[in-house]
Design an enzyme around this catalytic site. Structure first.
Site, short mmCIF file in Angstrom:
data_model
loop_
_atom_site.label_atom_id
_atom_site.label_comp_id
_atom_site.label_asym_id
_atom_site.label_seq_id
_atom_site.Cartn_x
_atom_site.Cartn_y
_atom_site.Cartn_z
N SER A 24 36.01 45.86 44.47
CA SER A 24 37.13 45.82 45.14
C SER A 24 37.32 46.96 46.02
CB SER A 24 38.46 45.41 44.37
OG SER A 24 38.20 43.94 43.97
N CYS A 79 44.83 39.11 40.06
CA CYS A 79 43.67 39.92 39.73
C CYS A 79 44.36 41.41 39.98
CB CYS A 79 42.76 39.70 41.16
SG CYS A 79 41.44 41.17 41.39
N GLY A 80 43.47 42.44 39.13
CA GLY A 80 44.02 43.86 39.10
C GLY A 80 44.04 44.53 40.56
N THR A 106 32.68 45.01 37.48
CA THR A 106 33.33 43.79 37.08
C THR A 106 32.61 42.69 37.53
OG1 THR A 106 35.12 43.96 38.69
CG2 THR A 106 35.71 44.48 36.42
N GLY A 112 36.80 37.86 33.67
CA GLY A 112 37.73 36.55 34.22
C GLY A 112 37.65 36.14 35.64
N TRP A 113 37.34 37.19 36.28
CA TRP A 113 37.41 36.74 37.81
C TRP A 113 36.11 35.98 38.09
CZ3 TRP A 113 34.85 36.17 42.25
CH2 TRP A 113 35.55 36.39 43.28
N LEU A 168 34.79 50.01 37.55
CA LEU A 168 34.13 50.66 38.81
C LEU A 168 34.07 49.48 39.66
CD1 LEU A 168 31.37 52.04 36.88
CD2 LEU A 168 32.85 53.31 38.17
#
Length: 553
Positions: free
Chosen positions: A440, A216-217, A470, A106-107, A437
């Protein structure tokens, strides 16, 4: 008044059809695939919602069965399905040579593929069809490359000729996609799931953040929803898939490890982690801040006022407030009393705040002031202090409704990953785990090169059978274009000829022959088939420049 026979027969036929459909669904649910799946509804309740149109076998369901087998094999063998976020058909076609799953982020969609064509950060504020549309984009490309390869291999006239083509590539690599926080309430979750199934997703993941405050996570300010509210989302996903006769794989993600807010205190399982004020003389935070804003305070000064309020409020979790009161008291057996309390009130005991207060009074002989309404932020949200054990609690609650569980974390901390895995597997020993993984993370700073090389395998030994970077599609594209642009500006065509084309030749990258890769030969074949075997406008006929590469690939 008696019912006419024709009407009675219609009613009986309807009930017989529903009974037959329900029995078929029950048989489906009795398969080993569903041994760990909990449903809160009956087969008949699904049957009456399917309509009269014959059940369709969606490509999504075919791919869901495939990815389930892939993950099941990794679970049995103690290995890992590793993948990363794909941006486009080029990346998907190359990933298929080496990886057994595809991830759609999604990012990445937020920054590169929003259906509004308006880029932005990962706040899930793009139209809800954005990620499903990207899945469809990639899935159709997979199908196209699969058809193209099948036709090419089918034309082989001998085993030797087929062998010369090399092993077939499985372009139909299952796609697992990002469903964010559902883009709204349960009806939105249902419609979003339906879109993913219709567009070819083998699986989706959904997180326990609020859909209105989704981040965002790896951003600050994350707000989770009550445990049961997210379970309702997971039930809705499975219900939609059941209605559509899809075996969609569900990944339940929790962002509670670093969450600082929660939308409601309605679920007792969350009570242990809700932050309260221990100073009875403090005014409500929202009123305090509103008064300051009305007085014209802003910016850094407002931040200072907030910090001052927090310091004065004595913000704590209830078990911390209890321990502090015990330590300030005159009782002699302080540690024994604290232990008695903690034995019954812990991160995994699911004790309600009411029960915790009652126990505290029994042990200490007085009420403890603790108010979680006073610190509520101006948006009306409660303060929350998550952590690894909070994530364990939530993952355990989600596990019966999902195929995999995933804790979003702020660092690639192996010991934290171990704590989470052991916590979940203490209750569900065969639970499948997923791990982000994340790019970020500062990987060179987080661990040595040797540790980087073994990190995936070490996580795999803990049960993390699906691991993914991601945004690797985004970062590798950015790096490649940055480097090529720099070289091209300095060296001209040498940069392309030596640093791109020659390497494509050396590595055997099929995109070297981009006309063939794009399916020009396949489409020529369709044109000729439609025109009796001849086409004067064939794209790959005499004169095509790709003949220059015949000896290279």
């Amino acid at each position: 008044m008696p019912v006419p026979n024709s009407e009675a027969n219609e009613f009986q036929a309807l009930q017989a059809r529903i009974d037959a459909d329900a029995k078929e669904i029950e048989q489906w649910w009795s398969e080993p695939r569903w041994n760990k799946t909990k449903r809160t509804y009956s087969a008949r309740e699904i049957a009456i919602r399917r309509g009269t149109f014959p059940p369709l076998t969606y490509p999504s369901s075919v791919m869901a069965k495939k990815v389930y087998k892939v993950l099941e094999k990794h679970h049995k063998e103690g290995t890992v399905s590793r993948t990363f976020g794909a941006l486009d058909p080029v990346q998907v076609s190359q990933m298929a040579k080496f990886l057994d799953t595809i991830y759609v982020s999604g990012w990445q969609c937020s920054s590169t593929a929003s259906t509004s064509n308006e880029p932005g950060p990962d706040l899930a504020d793009y139209p809800m069809d954005t990620v499903p549309n990207k899945v469809e984009h990639l899935f159709k490309a997979q199908q196209f490359h699969d058809r193209k390869q099948w036709e090419n291999r089918a034309k082989a006239t001998s085993q030797e000729e087929l062998d010369a083509m090399g092993p077939a590539i499985d372009y139909m690599t299952p796609i697992i996609a990002d469903a964010d926080a559902g883009h709204g309430g349960l009806t939105a979750v249902f419609k979003l799931t339906k879109m993913f199934i219709e567009r070819g997703a083998a699986g989706i993941h959904m997180e326990d953040q609020t859909s209105t405050n989704k981040k965002c996570g790896h951003m600050a300010g994350r707000c989770v929803i009550p445990v049961q509210e997210h379970i309702n989302r997971l039930v809705t996903i499975r219900m939609c898939a059941d209605i559509m006769h899809s075996e969609l794989v569900i990944v339940a993600r929790t962002d509670s490890e670093a969450a600082t807010l929660i939308s409601s205190t309605i679920d007792t399982r969350d009570h242990y982690f809700v932050v309260g004020a221990t100073n009875p003389d403090i005014e409500p935070f929202a009123e305090y801040m509103d008064r300051a804003i009305m007085a014209g305070v802003s910016g850094d000064e407002l931040q200072k006022l907030e910090a001052a309020w927090i310091e004065k409020a004595g913000l704590k979790l209830f078990h911390e407030a209890f321990a502090d009161e015990v330590n300030k008291s005159s009782v002699s057996n302080k540690q024994e009393i604290i232990k008695k309390f903690n034995d019954k009130v812990g991160p995994l005991t699911e004790t309600s705040h009411r029960e915790a207060k009652k126990l505290a009074k029994e042990l200490l002989g007085k009420d403890i002031f603790f108010d979680w309404d006073l610190p509520r932020v101006r948006e009306g949200l409660y303060r929350y202090r998550g952590g690894t054990q909070c994530s364990v609690m939530r993952a355990r609650a989600f596990a019966p409704y999902a195929d995999l569980v995933w804790m979003e974390s702020n660092y690639p901390d192996f010991e934290q990953a171990r704590e989470f895995a052991e916590g979940v597997k203490a209750k569900y020993p065969d639970q499948w785990l997923a791990y982000n993984l994340s790019p970020s993370f500062n990987w060179p700073k987080a661990m040595s090169v040797d540790e980087q090389a073994t990190f995936i395998e070490r996580l795999g030994q803990l049960g993390y059978i699906w691991q993914f970077i991601t945004l690797a599609g985004l970062h590798t594209t950015a790096l490649a274009i940055h480097k090529f642009s720099e070289d091209f500006a300095r060296e001209g065509m040498k940069a392309y000829a030596q640093n791109v084309q020659q390497i494509e030749m050396d590595e055997g990258v099929d995109v070297l022959k981009h006309q063939k890769w794009s399916g020009a030969e396949y489409i020529d074949g369709l044109l000729k088939l439609a025109q009796g075997g001849v086409s004067a406008t064939a794209a790959m006929g005499q004169g095509v420049t790709e003949d220059q590469f015949k000896s290279n690939l």
